[in-house]
Structure formats: structure tokens, C-alpha cells
Design a protein around this motif. Sequence first.
Motif, mmCIF file in Angstrom:
data_model
loop_
_atom_site.group_PDB
_atom_site.id
_atom_site.type_symbol
_atom_site.label_atom_id
_atom_site.label_comp_id
_atom_site.label_asym_id
_atom_site.label_seq_id
_atom_site.Cartn_x
_atom_site.Cartn_y
_atom_site.Cartn_z
ATOM 1 N N THR A 8 -7.793 3.232 56.260
ATOM 2 C CA THR A 8 -8.343 2.677 57.493
ATOM 3 C C THR A 8 -7.354 2.945 58.624
ATOM 4 O OG1 THR A 8 -9.238 0.672 58.543
ATOM 5 C CG2 THR A 8 -7.283 0.385 57.185
ATOM 6 N N ASN A 9 -7.846 2.898 59.849
ATOM 7 C CA ASN A 9 -6.971 2.878 61.021
ATOM 8 C C ASN A 9 -7.163 1.573 61.788
ATOM 9 O OD1 ASN A 9 -5.362 5.218 60.958
ATOM 10 N ND2 ASN A 9 -7.109 6.470 61.543
ATOM 11 N N ASN A 10 -7.887 0.628 61.185
ATOM 12 C CA ASN A 10 -8.111 -0.671 61.808
ATOM 13 C C ASN A 10 -6.808 -1.469 61.727
ATOM 14 O OD1 ASN A 10 -8.699 -3.501 62.082
ATOM 15 N ND2 ASN A 10 -10.861 -3.048 61.743
ATOM 16 N N LYS A 11 -6.147 -1.615 62.877
ATOM 17 C CA LYS A 11 -4.826 -2.276 62.932
ATOM 18 C C LYS A 11 -4.890 -3.715 62.414
ATOM 19 C CE LYS A 11 -2.640 1.062 65.405
ATOM 20 N NZ LYS A 11 -2.715 2.263 64.596
ATOM 21 N N ASN A 12 -6.027 -4.397 62.679
ATOM 22 C CA ASN A 12 -6.165 -5.778 62.205
ATOM 23 C C ASN A 12 -6.140 -5.835 60.678
ATOM 24 O OD1 ASN A 12 -6.584 -7.096 64.815
ATOM 25 N ND2 ASN A 12 -8.499 -5.977 64.863
ATOM 26 N N LYS A 13 -6.871 -4.930 60.049
ATOM 27 C CA LYS A 13 -6.888 -4.895 58.581
ATOM 28 C C LYS A 13 -5.514 -4.530 58.025
ATOM 29 C CE LYS A 13 -11.706 -3.476 57.729
ATOM 30 N NZ LYS A 13 -12.500 -2.415 57.057
ATOM 31 N N ILE A 14 -4.860 -3.545 58.644
ATOM 32 C CA ILE A 14 -3.525 -3.110 58.184
ATOM 33 C C ILE A 14 -2.550 -4.289 58.234
ATOM 34 C CG2 ILE A 14 -1.534 -1.653 58.757
ATOM 35 C CD1 ILE A 14 -3.630 0.120 57.647
ATOM 36 N N THR A 15 -2.577 -5.040 59.336
ATOM 37 C CA THR A 15 -1.680 -6.186 59.487
ATOM 38 C C THR A 15 -1.956 -7.233 58.416
ATOM 39 O OG1 THR A 15 -1.511 -5.813 61.855
ATOM 40 C CG2 THR A 15 -0.919 -8.006 61.069
ATOM 41 N N GLU A 16 -3.240 -7.568 58.219
ATOM 42 C CA GLU A 16 -3.609 -8.571 57.221
ATOM 43 C C GLU A 16 -3.101 -8.181 55.831
ATOM 44 O OE1 GLU A 16 -7.891 -10.496 58.656
ATOM 45 O OE2 GLU A 16 -7.812 -9.356 56.806
ATOM 46 N N VAL A 17 -3.372 -6.954 55.438
ATOM 47 C CA VAL A 17 -3.037 -6.525 54.080
ATOM 48 C C VAL A 17 -1.541 -6.287 53.915
ATOM 49 C CG1 VAL A 17 -3.472 -4.783 52.309
ATOM 50 C CG2 VAL A 17 -5.359 -5.645 53.697
ATOM 51 N N SER A 18 -0.862 -5.795 54.963
ATOM 52 C CA SER A 18 0.592 -5.596 54.889
ATOM 53 C C SER A 18 1.298 -6.898 54.548
ATOM 54 C CB SER A 18 1.138 -5.057 56.215
ATOM 55 O OG SER A 18 0.764 -3.729 56.396
ATOM 56 N N GLN A 19 0.845 -7.994 55.146
ATOM 57 C CA GLN A 19 1.458 -9.297 54.883
ATOM 58 C C GLN A 19 1.320 -9.662 53.405
ATOM 59 O OE1 GLN A 19 -0.728 -11.766 57.639
ATOM 60 N NE2 GLN A 19 0.594 -11.256 59.364
ATOM 61 N N MET A 20 0.185 -9.296 52.821
ATOM 62 C CA MET A 20 -0.069 -9.663 51.431
ATOM 63 C C MET A 20 0.663 -8.751 50.438
ATOM 64 S SD MET A 20 -4.075 -10.596 51.819
ATOM 65 C CE MET A 20 -4.222 -11.487 50.288
ATOM 66 N N LEU A 21 0.958 -7.518 50.845
ATOM 67 C CA LEU A 21 1.645 -6.567 49.965
ATOM 68 C C LEU A 21 3.151 -6.523 50.211
ATOM 69 C CD1 LEU A 21 -0.657 -3.396 49.861
ATOM 70 C CD2 LEU A 21 0.059 -4.787 47.926
ATOM 71 N N ALA A 22 3.629 -7.350 51.110
ATOM 72 C CA ALA A 22 5.028 -7.310 51.536
ATOM 73 C C ALA A 22 5.991 -7.228 50.354
ATOM 74 C CB ALA A 22 5.346 -8.540 52.379
ATOM 75 N N GLY A 23 6.875 -6.218 50.417
ATOM 76 C CA GLY A 23 7.908 -6.086 49.412
ATOM 77 C C GLY A 23 7.496 -5.362 48.143
#
Length: 193
Positions: A8-23
Motif C-alpha cells: 500500500t501507499n496509504n500513509k494512514n495504514k502504514i502508520t497503523e501497522v508499523s506501530q503494531m510490528l515495531a521491533g
Amino acid sequence: MKKICFATNNKNKITEVSQMLAGKYELVSLEDIGCNEELPEDHDTMQANSRQKAQYVWDKYNISCFADDSGLEVDALNGAPGVYSARYAGPQRSDSDNIYLLLQNLEGNPNRKANFRTSITLILNGQEHQFEGTVDGSIAQEWKGNKGFGYDPVFTPAGYEQTFAEMTSEEKNAISHRGRAVRKLVEFLKTQG
């Protein structure tokens, strides 16, 4: 840290999922891997669309990736907008146009039951895996809140007084359809070497 592409290039989705995959994984977008074309999604189910997008990225860029397709299913509209949620009001994919049309189509209807559904396809080292998440709720009579995106200002999850757009991203991720599907994805990824 291993890289994984969220198709995706949807920044909102990237931000949401990045937080959940952190580390755990370094999450990269389509733009990050040099994919600037519109991904195909011309099937009539969310699962088939997510599979089509993930397969496209794997075939063309040879990177482990996952793709999602999400939609709002409204009981009184026989499950619409469903797979057409992003383009409900037309190909311009305008969140506000979609919400206006939804509220117009529900005007005077006492049945406001709805659910959000997310289907995720992961292709990890060429192997396909499917994950799904849903959240039940209802469509508010009017817009509330200014956070989130898509139909968030009019979707009130069951058991809550606030719409998704009135919640913090942490509150929303804890109960959202995408959050539930991504947690299943993350749990699976943790088991992979």
C-alpha cells in the motif's frame, strides 16, 4: 531486521501497522520498493483482492509482502459498500463523498448495523497465508471526530459511544478489523525464524 512490504501507499495504514510490528520487521511501502503503479484489485471479494495485490508484488519485486483489502458492510444495504468501499461514490475515492452517499442511502432507515472486515494475504518466502479480522458496530447519524480515515467518522464499534474517528490510534487499533487481522499476522510472523 527483516524487511517486509505492506502493499500500500496509504500513509494512514502504514502508520497503523508499523506501530503494531515495531521491533519485529522493518515495514516498507510500495513507494519504498519502487512500485509506483496502481495494484490490480478487480475481484468481487476482499480475500481475492488482497491475494491479487500480494501476488502482484511478490511476482514483480520478489519481496515478502502482505496486502489487505478492507470494506464496510452495512446490513440495510445488503452488505454494500463492501468490496467497493473505497470507490463507493465513484473512482475519485473520496472519503467525504463516500460518507455522504452512505448517510444519504441510510436516511430514515432505523437499521444502522454494520461491520468492518479486513482480509490480509501474506506471501512470505513464496508461501501464502490468509488472516481476517472483523468488528461489529453501527453507522452514526452524523459525522463525529476528526481522526482516522475512510468511514471512521460514522462507524461506532459495538459497546462504544465514540466513532473510530473520535478514538486515539491506540484505542482504535486495539479493537479495529485491521488491528485484529494484523495481530493474527504479527503472531504468525513471530513464529517464523
